[in-house]
Motif scaffolding. Structure first.
Motif, PDB file in Angstrom:
ATOM      1  N   ARG A 202       0.830  -1.205   0.000  1.00  0.00           N
ATOM      2  CA  ARG A 202       0.000   0.000   0.000  1.00  0.00           C
ATOM      3  C   ARG A 202       0.867   1.257   0.000  1.00  0.00           C
ATOM      4  NH1 ARG A 202      -2.898  -2.419   4.219  1.00  0.00           N
ATOM      5  NH2 ARG A 202      -4.469  -3.740   3.325  1.00  0.00           N
ATOM      6  N   ASP A 203       1.950   1.227   0.765  1.00  0.00           N
ATOM      7  CA  ASP A 203       2.861   2.379   0.800  1.00  0.00           C
ATOM      8  C   ASP A 203       3.494   2.617  -0.572  1.00  0.00           C
ATOM      9  OD1 ASP A 203       2.296   2.786   3.460  1.00  0.00           O
ATOM     10  OD2 ASP A 203       4.150   1.839   4.193  1.00  0.00           O
ATOM     11  N   VAL A 204       3.926   1.527  -1.203  1.00  0.00           N
ATOM     12  CA  VAL A 204       4.530   1.642  -2.536  1.00  0.00           C
ATOM     13  C   VAL A 204       3.489   2.157  -3.529  1.00  0.00           C
ATOM     14  CG1 VAL A 204       5.481   0.328  -4.478  1.00  0.00           C
ATOM     15  CG2 VAL A 204       6.328  -0.078  -2.167  1.00  0.00           C
ATOM     16  N   ALA A 205       2.286   1.616  -3.484  1.00  0.00           N
ATOM     17  CA  ALA A 205       1.220   2.051  -4.389  1.00  0.00           C
ATOM     18  C   ALA A 205       0.895   3.520  -4.151  1.00  0.00           C
ATOM     19  CB  ALA A 205      -0.014   1.190  -4.199  1.00  0.00           C
ATOM     20  N   SER A 206       0.870   3.927  -2.893  1.00  0.00           N
ATOM     21  CA  SER A 206       0.585   5.324  -2.568  1.00  0.00           C
ATOM     22  C   SER A 206       1.671   6.238  -3.122  1.00  0.00           C
ATOM     23  CB  SER A 206       0.461   5.482  -1.051  1.00  0.00           C
ATOM     24  OG  SER A 206       0.289   6.830  -0.711  1.00  0.00           O
ATOM     25  N   THR A 207       2.923   5.823  -2.972  1.00  0.00           N
ATOM     26  CA  THR A 207       4.039   6.612  -3.484  1.00  0.00           C
ATOM     27  C   THR A 207       3.976   6.703  -5.008  1.00  0.00           C
ATOM     28  OG1 THR A 207       5.437   6.004  -1.610  1.00  0.00           O
ATOM     29  CG2 THR A 207       6.552   6.775  -3.593  1.00  0.00           C
ATOM     30  N   LEU A 208       3.707   5.598  -5.665  1.00  0.00           N
ATOM     31  CA  LEU A 208       3.616   5.599  -7.124  1.00  0.00           C
ATOM     32  C   LEU A 208       2.452   6.458  -7.607  1.00  0.00           C
ATOM     33  CD1 LEU A 208       4.445   1.875  -7.976  1.00  0.00           C
ATOM     34  CD2 LEU A 208       5.891   3.889  -8.310  1.00  0.00           C
ATOM     35  N   THR A 209       1.336   6.421  -6.907  1.00  0.00           N
ATOM     36  CA  THR A 209       0.198   7.261  -7.264  1.00  0.00           C
ATOM     37  C   THR A 209       0.558   8.738  -7.125  1.00  0.00           C
ATOM     38  OG1 THR A 209      -1.386   5.555  -6.614  1.00  0.00           O
ATOM     39  CG2 THR A 209      -2.200   7.824  -6.694  1.00  0.00           C
ATOM     40  N   ALA A 210       1.252   9.079  -6.043  1.00  0.00           N
ATOM     41  CA  ALA A 210       1.674  10.467  -5.840  1.00  0.00           C
ATOM     42  C   ALA A 210       2.634  10.911  -6.939  1.00  0.00           C
ATOM     43  CB  ALA A 210       2.318  10.626  -4.463  1.00  0.00           C
ATOM     44  N   LEU A 211       3.558  10.027  -7.334  1.00  0.00           N
ATOM     45  CA  LEU A 211       4.484  10.362  -8.419  1.00  0.00           C
ATOM     46  C   LEU A 211       3.746  10.532  -9.741  1.00  0.00           C
ATOM     47  CD1 LEU A 211       7.515   8.043  -7.564  1.00  0.00           C
ATOM     48  CD2 LEU A 211       7.437  10.537  -7.455  1.00  0.00           C
ATOM     49  N   ASP A 212       2.795   9.642 -10.018  1.00  0.00           N
ATOM     50  CA  ASP A 212       1.999   9.778 -11.235  1.00  0.00           C
ATOM     51  C   ASP A 212       1.235  11.096 -11.238  1.00  0.00           C
ATOM     52  OD1 ASP A 212       2.768   7.425 -12.418  1.00  0.00           O
ATOM     53  OD2 ASP A 212       1.018   6.283 -11.734  1.00  0.00           O
ATOM     54  N   ASP A 213       0.672  11.464 -10.099  1.00  0.00           N
ATOM     55  CA  ASP A 213      -0.050  12.741 -10.000  1.00  0.00           C
ATOM     56  C   ASP A 213       0.889  13.912 -10.253  1.00  0.00           C
ATOM     57  OD1 ASP A 213      -2.331  11.306  -9.427  1.00  0.00           O
ATOM     58  OD2 ASP A 213      -2.313  11.756  -7.264  1.00  0.00           O
ATOM     59  N   LYS A 214       2.092  13.843  -9.689  1.00  0.00           N
ATOM     60  CA  LYS A 214       3.073  14.921  -9.868  1.00  0.00           C
ATOM     61  C   LYS A 214       3.503  15.006 -11.331  1.00  0.00           C
ATOM     62  CE  LYS A 214       6.052  18.057  -8.644  1.00  0.00           C
ATOM     63  NZ  LYS A 214       5.621  19.428  -8.608  1.00  0.00           N
ATOM     64  N   ILE A 215       3.709  13.880 -11.969  1.00  0.00           N
ATOM     65  CA  ILE A 215       4.085  13.875 -13.388  1.00  0.00           C
ATOM     66  C   ILE A 215       2.970  14.503 -14.220  1.00  0.00           C
ATOM     67  CG2 ILE A 215       4.450  12.362 -15.389  1.00  0.00           C
ATOM     68  CD1 ILE A 215       5.986  10.484 -13.406  1.00  0.00           C
ATOM     69  N   GLY A 216       1.736  14.156 -13.930  1.00  0.00           N
ATOM     70  CA  GLY A 216       0.602  14.747 -14.644  1.00  0.00           C
ATOM     71  C   GLY A 216       0.516  16.248 -14.433  1.00  0.00           C
ATOM     72  N   LEU A 217       0.721  16.684 -13.189  1.00  0.00           N
ATOM     73  CA  LEU A 217       0.712  18.115 -12.892  1.00  0.00           C
ATOM     74  C   LEU A 217       1.830  18.836 -13.644  1.00  0.00           C
ATOM     75  CD1 LEU A 217      -0.301  20.560 -11.287  1.00  0.00           C
ATOM     76  CD2 LEU A 217       1.221  19.855  -9.423  1.00  0.00           C
ATOM     77  N   ASN A 218       3.026  18.245 -13.653  1.00  0.00           N
ATOM     78  CA  ASN A 218       4.149  18.851 -14.377  1.00  0.00           C
ATOM     79  C   ASN A 218       3.855  18.945 -15.874  1.00  0.00           C
ATOM     80  OD1 ASN A 218       5.610  19.245 -12.070  1.00  0.00           O
ATOM     81  ND2 ASN A 218       6.929  17.467 -12.351  1.00  0.00           N
ATOM     82  N   ARG A 219       3.234  17.939 -16.443  1.00  0.00           N
ATOM     83  CA  ARG A 219       2.876  17.989 -17.869  1.00  0.00           C
ATOM     84  C   ARG A 219       1.894  19.124 -18.136  1.00  0.00           C
ATOM     85  NH1 ARG A 219       2.554  11.786 -18.290  1.00  0.00           N
ATOM     86  NH2 ARG A 219       4.588  11.312 -19.158  1.00  0.00           N
ATOM     87  N   ARG A 220       0.888  19.254 -17.278  1.00  0.00           N
ATOM     88  CA  ARG A 220      -0.092  20.329 -17.458  1.00  0.00           C
ATOM     89  C   ARG A 220       0.562  21.700 -17.292  1.00  0.00           C
ATOM     90  NH1 ARG A 220      -2.854  16.595 -14.507  1.00  0.00           N
ATOM     91  NH2 ARG A 220      -2.793  17.818 -12.590  1.00  0.00           N
ATOM     92  N   MET A 221       1.475  21.822 -16.331  1.00  0.00           N
ATOM     93  CA  MET A 221       2.181  23.100 -16.154  1.00  0.00           C
ATOM     94  C   MET A 221       3.023  23.412 -17.379  1.00  0.00           C
ATOM     95  SD  MET A 221       3.146  23.374 -12.053  1.00  0.00           S
ATOM     96  CE  MET A 221       4.695  22.608 -12.298  1.00  0.00           C
ATOM     97  N   ASN A 222       3.709  22.411 -17.922  1.00  0.00           N
ATOM     98  CA  ASN A 222       4.510  22.627 -19.135  1.00  0.00           C
ATOM     99  C   ASN A 222       3.634  23.057 -20.300  1.00  0.00           C
ATOM    100  OD1 ASN A 222       6.944  22.048 -17.945  1.00  0.00           O
ATOM    101  ND2 ASN A 222       6.961  19.913 -18.589  1.00  0.00           N
ATOM    102  N   GLU A 223       2.465  22.442 -20.454  1.00  0.00           N
ATOM    103  CA  GLU A 223       1.552  22.835 -21.524  1.00  0.00           C
ATOM    104  C   GLU A 223       1.090  24.280 -21.337  1.00  0.00           C
ATOM    105  OE1 GLU A 223      -1.521  19.878 -21.310  1.00  0.00           O
ATOM    106  OE2 GLU A 223      -0.215  18.309 -22.138  1.00  0.00           O
TER     107      GLU A 223
END
Length: 147
Positions: free
Chosen positions: A5-26
């Motif tokens: 669960r901790d690993v999944a939570s961390t990966l979800t947070a990283l995926d969210d951050k990557i998505g946010l960074n993509r939107r900011m770049n756009e």
């Protein structure tokens, strides 16, 4: 199970951050394209000066940080267009008249002497096919505006 669960939570947070960074770049890309278009395609600052606008922030379309920077930038734009609808003092010429074109390869980043001082201007065939400049700088006919 807690570890998973901790690993999944961390990966979800990283995926969210990557998505946010993509939107900011756009968003940043859209902003930079809007500024470029206003200043160098539509000549917004020149047209606003021609319309009698005197506030530097307004001349720059509200696209600068702070009134001092706006004043510095606004001073670079003339207050009139010439007969060719270019800002007075600007000219449109083929890029080959402005730069020397030479073939070669990208300089090695491992050799500091090739990059210092950092005053090198170059393009690759990918960014400069057949020598018109990159489409973001092009007026539609392979010419570049020279201030």
């Amino acid at each position: 199970m807690d570890y998973q669960r901790d690993v999944a939570s961390t990966l979800t947070a990283l995926d969210d951050k990557i998505g946010l960074n993509r939107r900011m770049n756009e968003t940043l890309e859209a902003i930079s394209q809007a500024i470029f278009r206003d200043w160098f395609i539509d000549f917004g600052p020149v047209r606003r000066k021609m319309a009698g606008v005197t506030d530097p922030v307004a001349i720059m379309g509200g696209l600068t940080l702070g009134p001092n920077r706006a004043a510095e930038l606004a001073a670079l734009f003339p207050a009139a267009l010439d007969d060719d609808d270019l800002p007075v003092g600007w000219s449109e010429r083929p890029i080959g008249e402005l730069v020397d074109i030479a073939g070669g390869s990208t300089p090695s980043t491992a050799d500091e002497s090739l990059w210092q001082p950092a005053e090198h201007r170059w393009a690759t065939p990918k960014t400069c096919p057949a020598c018109p400049i990159s489409p973001c700088l092009k007026r539609g006919d392979g010419s570049v505006l020279q201030v």
